[in-house]
Design an enzyme around this catalytic site. Structure first.
Site, mmCIF file in Angstrom:
data_model
loop_
_atom_site.group_PDB
_atom_site.id
_atom_site.type_symbol
_atom_site.label_atom_id
_atom_site.label_comp_id
_atom_site.label_asym_id
_atom_site.label_seq_id
_atom_site.Cartn_x
_atom_site.Cartn_y
_atom_site.Cartn_z
ATOM 1 N N ASP A 106 0.843 -1.197 0.000
ATOM 2 C CA ASP A 106 0.000 0.000 0.000
ATOM 3 C C ASP A 106 0.881 1.251 0.000
ATOM 4 O OD1 ASP A 106 -2.146 -1.707 0.190
ATOM 5 O OD2 ASP A 106 -2.296 -1.530 2.376
HETATM 6 N N1 URA Z 1 -1.182 -5.857 4.225
HETATM 7 C C1 URA Z 1 -1.699 -4.613 4.122
HETATM 8 O O1 URA Z 1 -2.741 -4.311 4.679
HETATM 9 N N2 URA Z 1 -1.036 -3.714 3.380
HETATM 10 C C2 URA Z 1 0.140 -3.971 2.755
HETATM 11 O O2 URA Z 1 0.719 -3.089 2.110
HETATM 12 C C3 URA Z 1 0.664 -5.271 2.886
HETATM 13 C C4 URA Z 1 -0.017 -6.201 3.624
#
Ligand code: URA
Length: 237
Positions: A106
């Protein structure tokens, strides 16, 4: 490998565009098997022909594998009309035309992102069939109740989704506790959704390993390093 046009071979390694490669060739700076080659359409096989550019051996690599310590605020994409991407941060000497991140973090997640131009390899390590574990450090605002930790270890439901059992352990017990979480699958916003189902709030998330390969602790946010063959193999296990 099969023979390939010399201008294309040179440009494929990043650093030089096809037109820069053509200029170097035409200026007589490229030797193949000891002879100066001035034709851009001359074909060579980097596995068996000796290619020297400006006095230096041309070390051809079919693909490149880059470990990045992703900073916050950049998106896991090759290009984006509005946002800065992880590929934008790759230094010039590692840049190649077809680079992309093998798997997404993310925008606000930091840590280990693999960037490569090897589509088959990326497909292998991302495929659910191969179960490449990913390990994260999740910083929370408070200790997570044991009952929720048990749910994560046994497999938990969130809405109509079921998450496979994950490993979770307290990694740092401070005012903002840090948990080490290993996932055996990669669902959308998985850790965010798992923590949201507990009594705690997620404050920060960082990926620290993929397969048997850990993020190099000397990489500052935004920095990259090229992986060795041995490290690439560790990603698969
Ligand atoms: N889980 C999440 O919520 N975000 C990420 O970027 C990776 C794993």
């Amino acid at each position: 490998m099969a023979k390939e046009r010399i201008d294309k071979l040179i440009a494929s390694q990043g650093m030089r565009s096809r037109s820069d490669a053509a200029k170097i060739i035409k200026s007589g700076k490229v030797c193949i098997n000891g002879a100066v080659i001035k034709s851009t359409s001359f074909k060579a096989d980097p596995d068996t022909d000796s290619i020297v550019i400006d006095g230096e051996r041309f070390a051809y690599k079919k693909f490149i594998y880059i470990m990045m310590n992703k900073p916050q605020g950049v998106v896991s994409a090759s290009r984006d009309p509005k946002e800065k991407t992880v590929v934008d941060l790759v230094p010039e000497e590692m840049k190649r035309p077809e680079l992309f991140p093998a798997g997404r973090l993310d925008k606000d997640t930091t840590g280990f992102v693999l960037i490569t131009d090897d589509g088959a390899f990326a497909h292998y390590i991302l495929s659910p069939k191969h179960h490449i574990d990913k390990t994260y450090l999740a910083t929370t605002d408070t200790i997570i109740d044991e009952s929720y930790l048990e749910q994560m270890r046994n497999g938990m439901a969130s809405g109509d989704e079921v998450f496979l059992p994950a490993q979770i352990e307290l990694y740092e017990n401070t005012d903002s506790p840090v948990y080490k979480i290993t996932l055996h699958e990669g669902k959308y916003h998985q850790i965010k959704r798992m923590i949201a189902a507990t009594n705690a709030t997620l404050l920060a998330l960082k990926r620290i390993s993929m397969g048997a390969l850990s993020l190099d602790g000397s990489l500052l946010p935004g920095e990259c390093k090229e992986l060795s063959d041995k490290e690439v193999a560790q990603l698969k296990s």
